[in-house]
Design a protein around this motif. Structure first.
Motif, PDB file in Angstrom:
ATOM      1  N   VAL A  28       0.910  -1.171  -0.058  1.00 29.44           N
ATOM      2  CA  VAL A  28      -0.054   0.200   0.036  1.00 29.44           C
ATOM      3  C   VAL A  28       0.851   1.227  -0.035  1.00 29.44           C
ATOM      4  O   VAL A  28       1.785   1.482   0.802  1.00 29.44           O
ATOM      5  CB  VAL A  28      -1.128   0.116   1.388  1.00 29.44           C
ATOM      6  N   ASP A  29       0.783   2.010  -1.129  1.00 30.92           N
ATOM      7  CA  ASP A  29       1.723   3.194  -1.250  1.00 30.92           C
ATOM      8  C   ASP A  29       3.042   2.984  -0.878  1.00 30.92           C
ATOM      9  O   ASP A  29       3.900   3.594  -0.482  1.00 30.92           O
ATOM     10  CB  ASP A  29       1.153   4.274  -0.438  1.00 30.92           C
ATOM     11  N   GLY A  30       3.814   1.819  -1.575  1.00 32.40           N
ATOM     12  CA  GLY A  30       4.858   1.492  -1.466  1.00 32.40           C
ATOM     13  C   GLY A  30       5.339   0.571  -0.065  1.00 32.40           C
ATOM     14  O   GLY A  30       6.644   0.196  -0.332  1.00 32.40           O
ATOM     15  N   GLU A  31       4.535   0.850   0.639  1.00 35.26           N
ATOM     16  CA  GLU A  31       4.812  -0.226   1.902  1.00 35.26           C
ATOM     17  C   GLU A  31       4.365  -1.646   1.816  1.00 35.26           C
ATOM     18  O   GLU A  31       3.289  -1.803   1.563  1.00 35.26           O
ATOM     19  CB  GLU A  31       4.122   0.603   3.257  1.00 35.26           C
ATOM     20  N   VAL A  32       5.171  -2.672   2.292  1.00 36.48           N
ATOM     21  CA  VAL A  32       4.725  -4.054   2.324  1.00 36.48           C
ATOM     22  C   VAL A  32       3.773  -4.258   3.630  1.00 36.48           C
ATOM     23  O   VAL A  32       4.487  -3.957   4.696  1.00 36.48           O
ATOM     24  CB  VAL A  32       5.766  -4.876   2.288  1.00 36.48           C
ATOM     25  N   VAL A  33       2.627  -4.450   3.502  1.00 39.61           N
ATOM     26  CA  VAL A  33       1.830  -4.558   4.481  1.00 39.61           C
ATOM     27  C   VAL A  33       1.431  -6.306   4.810  1.00 39.61           C
ATOM     28  O   VAL A  33       0.884  -6.318   5.961  1.00 39.61           O
ATOM     29  CB  VAL A  33       0.518  -3.881   4.495  1.00 39.61           C
ATOM     30  N   TRP A  34       1.731  -7.079   3.739  1.00 33.93           N
ATOM     31  CA  TRP A  34       1.410  -8.567   4.005  1.00 33.93           C
ATOM     32  C   TRP A  34       2.370  -9.219   3.097  1.00 33.93           C
ATOM     33  O   TRP A  34       2.799  -8.748   1.937  1.00 33.93           O
ATOM     34  CB  TRP A  34       0.009  -8.491   3.311  1.00 33.93           C
ATOM     35  N   ARG A  35       2.819 -10.338   3.572  1.00 33.77           N
ATOM     36  CA  ARG A  35       3.559 -11.335   2.711  1.00 33.77           C
ATOM     37  C   ARG A  35       3.297 -12.790   3.044  1.00 33.77           C
ATOM     38  O   ARG A  35       2.751 -12.958   4.174  1.00 33.77           O
ATOM     39  CB  ARG A  35       5.339 -11.001   3.263  1.00 33.77           C
ATOM     40  N   ASP A  36       3.433 -13.582   2.102  1.00 35.98           N
ATOM     41  CA  ASP A  36       2.810 -14.997   2.142  1.00 35.98           C
ATOM     42  C   ASP A  36       3.786 -15.778   1.426  1.00 35.98           C
ATOM     43  O   ASP A  36       4.286 -15.606   0.366  1.00 35.98           O
ATOM     44  CB  ASP A  36       1.397 -14.981   1.264  1.00 35.98           C
ATOM     45  N   VAL A  37       4.035 -16.766   2.356  1.00 40.10           N
ATOM     46  CA  VAL A  37       5.053 -17.872   1.522  1.00 40.10           C
ATOM     47  C   VAL A  37       4.378 -19.182   1.407  1.00 40.10           C
ATOM     48  O   VAL A  37       4.047 -19.572   2.822  1.00 40.10           O
ATOM     49  CB  VAL A  37       6.399 -17.997   2.220  1.00 40.10           C
ATOM     50  N   SER A  38       4.081 -19.766   0.394  1.00 41.32           N
ATOM     51  CA  SER A  38       3.418 -21.174   0.196  1.00 41.32           C
ATOM     52  C   SER A  38       4.597 -21.937  -0.227  1.00 41.32           C
ATOM     53  O   SER A  38       5.312 -21.720  -1.242  1.00 41.32           O
ATOM     54  CB  SER A  38       2.225 -21.101  -0.743  1.00 41.32           C
ATOM     55  N   THR A  39       4.783 -23.042   0.559  1.00 37.40           N
ATOM     56  CA  THR A  39       5.806 -24.062   0.235  1.00 37.40           C
ATOM     57  C   THR A  39       5.094 -25.223  -0.458  1.00 37.40           C
ATOM     58  O   THR A  39       4.151 -25.808   0.119  1.00 37.40           O
ATOM     59  CB  THR A  39       6.584 -24.345   1.454  1.00 37.40           C
ATOM     60  N   TYR A  40       5.512 -25.653  -1.762  1.00 36.18           N
ATOM     61  CA  TYR A  40       5.151 -26.762  -2.496  1.00 36.18           C
ATOM     62  C   TYR A  40       5.974 -28.026  -2.328  1.00 36.18           C
ATOM     63  O   TYR A  40       7.157 -27.645  -2.644  1.00 36.18           O
ATOM     64  CB  TYR A  40       4.563 -26.339  -3.721  1.00 36.18           C
TER      65      TYR A  40
END
Length: 293
Positions: free
Chosen positions: A125-137
């Protein structure tokens, strides 16, 4: 994209032995509040304008699926096993905030049962990382062991709640997530991949566990989950959670939430949680998770 994924199963389909270095992106994604409300109902969350930590995963899913079904991806997307998921909610996200989404693949590595890789998604949001998701397969290769014997399995913790899951869990989540993999929605499709009945989406299971703890979580947190044995539909599962308040208080709060509604529960947020999902009948594990502020 599903047609392209199916073509990838044809023998002789040439694939590289490395991950693509491309990134799939969408800018200025606006939240459809009707869709958010539908997702919240399916997963058990309250109807609010604050996004559940798992909701951006469904927004990023088309980008991830496009990446994983491409000709430059090393494995067919159909057949990959989702074994773990880590979400970092760095601050609350309001439904009125446009999101910039990006997805890339990383860290192709060896595993005792084949090879693993991560699909990493971010929301800004406006250049700020507000959420990060790592899915491992996991790409199963060879005949490695799939786990310990029944005698090595720890006894499940006391249940905080029990949920009866119908086949609609699979079809309803497919509708709101866009993940129409037939192993979740069709008995025939499930049997083609070795399951007696359709199985619940792993990310539905994770979301349902977070919904049970809604109102008792920090404003920003990391939630790690390992997916164990699949949840066959229909079935009854046992949810357990332990936080700063202890197991008994958690069970009481969950019961109050499900009887009176989440708005009727007032409790201080715990900085750390452990939670799990098991078969109510056999005690077999479906999911283990931790939450850290």
């Amino acid at each position: 994209m599903y047609a392209r994924a199916a073509i990838g199963l044809v023998p002789g389909f040439a694939r590289p032995d490395r991950l693509p270095d491309t990134m799939s992106q969408r800018q200025g994604v606006r939240i459809d509040r009707a869709h958010l409300a539908d997702y919240n109902r399916v997963c058990g969350f309250r109807l609010t304008d604050r996004l559940p930590a798992t909701y951006p995963h469904v927004l990023a899913f088309p980008l991830a699926f496009r990446l994983m079904s491409g000709r430059d991806f090393p494995f067919p997307v159909i057949g990959l096993v989702h074994v773990a998921n880590r979400i970092e909610l760095r601050r609350p996200i309001d439904a009125g905030e446009p999101l910039d989404l990006a997805v890339h693949a990383a860290d192709l590595r060896e595993h005792a049962r084949g090879r693993q890789l991560d699909v990493v998604s971010t929301a800004m949001v406006d250049g700020e990382v507000v959420w990060r998701d790592v899915s491992t397969y996991l790409r199963r290769e060879g005949t490695g062991s799939s786990g310990g014997a029944r005698g090595d399995r720890a006894e499940p913790p006391p249940a905080s709640a029990r949920w009866r899951l119908t086949p609609r869990v699979g079809t309803d989540y497919a509708r709101v997530s866009g993940d129409h993999n037939p192993i979740h929605t069709s008995r025939l499709g499930a049997r083609l991949f070795g399951f007696a009945r359709p199985i619940a989406h792993g990310m539905w299971s994770k979301a349902r566990c977070l919904a049970a703890l809604e109102g008792r979580l920090p404003e920003a947190y990391t939630v790690d989950v390992s997916f164990k044995l699949p949840v066959l539909l229909p079935s009854t599962v046992a949810f357990s959670a332990t936080g700063a308040a202890g197991t008994a208080e958690v069970a009481e709060a969950i019961e109050a939430t499900e009887v009176r509604g989440a708005a009727g529960v007032a409790a201080a947020a715990a900085p750390e949680w452990t939670f799990a999902l098991h078969s109510a009948k056999s005690g077999k594990p479906h999911l283990d998770g931790t939450i850290t502020a």
